[in-house]
Design a protein around this motif. Structure first.
Motif, PDB file in Angstrom:
ATOM      1  N   ARG A   1       0.840  -1.206   0.000  1.00  0.00           N
ATOM      2  CA  ARG A   1       0.000   0.000   0.000  1.00  0.00           C
ATOM      3  C   ARG A   1       0.872   1.251   0.000  1.00  0.00           C
ATOM      4  O   ARG A   1       0.611   2.200  -0.762  1.00  0.00           O
ATOM      5  N   CYS A   2       1.905   1.242   0.854  1.00  0.00           N
ATOM      6  CA  CYS A   2       2.800   2.401   0.942  1.00  0.00           C
ATOM      7  C   CYS A   2       3.666   2.550  -0.308  1.00  0.00           C
ATOM      8  O   CYS A   2       4.195   3.629  -0.580  1.00  0.00           O
ATOM      9  N   LEU A   3       3.811   1.476  -1.049  1.00  0.00           N
ATOM     10  CA  LEU A   3       4.565   1.535  -2.304  1.00  0.00           C
ATOM     11  C   LEU A   3       3.687   2.043  -3.443  1.00  0.00           C
ATOM     12  O   LEU A   3       4.074   2.943  -4.195  1.00  0.00           O
ATOM     13  N   ASN A   4       2.499   1.490  -3.572  1.00  0.00           N
ATOM     14  CA  ASN A   4       1.656   1.768  -4.732  1.00  0.00           C
ATOM     15  C   ASN A   4       0.914   3.098  -4.681  1.00  0.00           C
ATOM     16  O   ASN A   4       0.756   3.776  -5.710  1.00  0.00           O
ATOM     17  N   GLU A   5       0.427   3.482  -3.506  1.00  0.00           N
ATOM     18  CA  GLU A   5      -0.384   4.695  -3.429  1.00  0.00           C
ATOM     19  C   GLU A   5       0.377   5.962  -3.836  1.00  0.00           C
ATOM     20  O   GLU A   5      -0.138   6.760  -4.628  1.00  0.00           O
ATOM     21  N   PRO A   6       1.588   6.206  -3.331  1.00  0.00           N
ATOM     22  CA  PRO A   6       2.305   7.423  -3.747  1.00  0.00           C
ATOM     23  C   PRO A   6       2.616   7.438  -5.246  1.00  0.00           C
ATOM     24  O   PRO A   6       2.550   8.494  -5.885  1.00  0.00           O
TER      25      PRO A   6
END
Length: 325
Positions: free
Chosen positions: A141-146
């Motif tokens: 999630r922290c990889l894909n969202e930004p």
């Protein structure tokens, strides 16, 4: 119906997992869009930088990765012992690398007085952060969202950039881990985006090769610790030299325009893994087509299913590729 991530992760069986995210709406993560002619090469830097930032934040090691034109692959290692050894302050500080946290956790990290009526809320937040910092779903999630937000701004549009769910596979034994690593790291060569491992930009393989030429291993990746160090707490229990030689030989075979063969030295690792050379080539070429769930021998798959209380051993027929023929 897709199963929740919590029902697919069994730390008792393995701490290694293969993750894959794909884009939607013809979106390009990197490369050149054949339809518009626009280049998105710079986005490779976005994703690689974020991967390394998250590896510093989470108790999750990056084992292998490859950034392709419309998808990315990751092999990750969950370090439960590390996250459990972190102090409460370390947990909060790690979480604050990506998130603001709460007013109470901010006070805690600054060394300010936390009132007695705030203690329970603080303990709850710390326990929650500790759990999330070893959670693959939160890592992705922290990889894909930004990346999605930056891409949408650049494309001047809204909506989904990634498919709704990332693919996750449990790698249940050494053979599965090495086979998946080779599959991931040879993606650019198989897709004809690169001709050699050292020219495979934005891949873990390129980092390993460049570091090996200097007699080192990349500090940003989980290290190979060699066969002689099996009892070491963390690392890949194989020789880096043998692995690179095996992957190089495999890459030459996969490429149609270049002759290649598995060398005698590299073949030793296949003997140890109990995988035939023919099966190894098939796995590293078609890993994504062969395996759609947990990867391992039949024995490991059975244990994994029992721990997760699964009634059926799906994909058990694929186990044959991880055994000598």
């Amino acid at each position: 119906m897709p199963r929740p991530r919590s029902t697919q992760v069994s730390i008792e069986d393995t701490s290694f997992y293969h993750c894959c995210s794909r884009t939607v709406r013809r979106a390009h993560l990197t490369g050149v869009d054949d339809f518009t002619g626009k280049s998105y090469e710079h986005r490779r830097g976005w994703i690689e930088e974020q991967i390394f930032n998250l590896a510093e934040m989470f108790a999750i090691d990056v084992v292998a990765y490859a950034v392709m034109s419309n998808h990315l692959h990751l092999v990750l290692h969950i370090d439960i012992e590390l996250v459990n050894d972190w102090t409460d302050r370390e947990v909060v500080e790690h979480w604050h690398q990506q998130f603001k946290g709460t007013e109470i956790t901010q006070k805690f990290t600054k060394g300010e007085i936390v009132e007695s009526f705030e203690i329970n809320a603080l303990k709850h937040s710390i326990a929650q952060y500790r759990s999330r910092l070893s959670d693959i779903s939160w890592f992705m999630r922290c990889l894909n969202e930004p990346i999605a937000r930056k891409a949408n701004i650049e494309d001047n549009c809204t909506g989904h950039f990634w498919e709704g769910r990332f693919k996750s596979q449990a790698l249940l034994d050494e053979a599965a881990v090495l086979a998946c690593m080779a599959y991931v790291e040879l993606n650019p060569i198989r897709a004809k985006m690169a001709k050699t491992p050292e020219s495979s930009d934005y891949t873990s393989l390129q980092l390993r090769v460049k570091a090996a030429l200097k007699g080192k291993q990349p500090t940003k990746l989980l290290s190979f610790i060699g066969n002689e160090q099996r009892n070491q707490a963390k690392g890949i229990n194989f020789s880096l030299k043998d692995y690179l030689e095996l992957v190089d030989g495999t890459g030459r075979i996969i490429r149609d325009d270049k002759r290649g063969a598995i060398s005698d030295n590299a073949a030793k690792i296949l003997t140890r893994l109990n995988i035939s050379a023919d099966n190894w080539i098939k796995i590293t070429r078609d890993f994504g087509k062969i395996f759609h769930g947990p990867v391992g021998t039949l024995q490991e798959l059975t244990s994994y299913c029992e721990h997760l209380e699964k009634r059926r051993r799906h994909f058990s027929r694929c186990c044959k590729y991880l055994e000598a023929s």
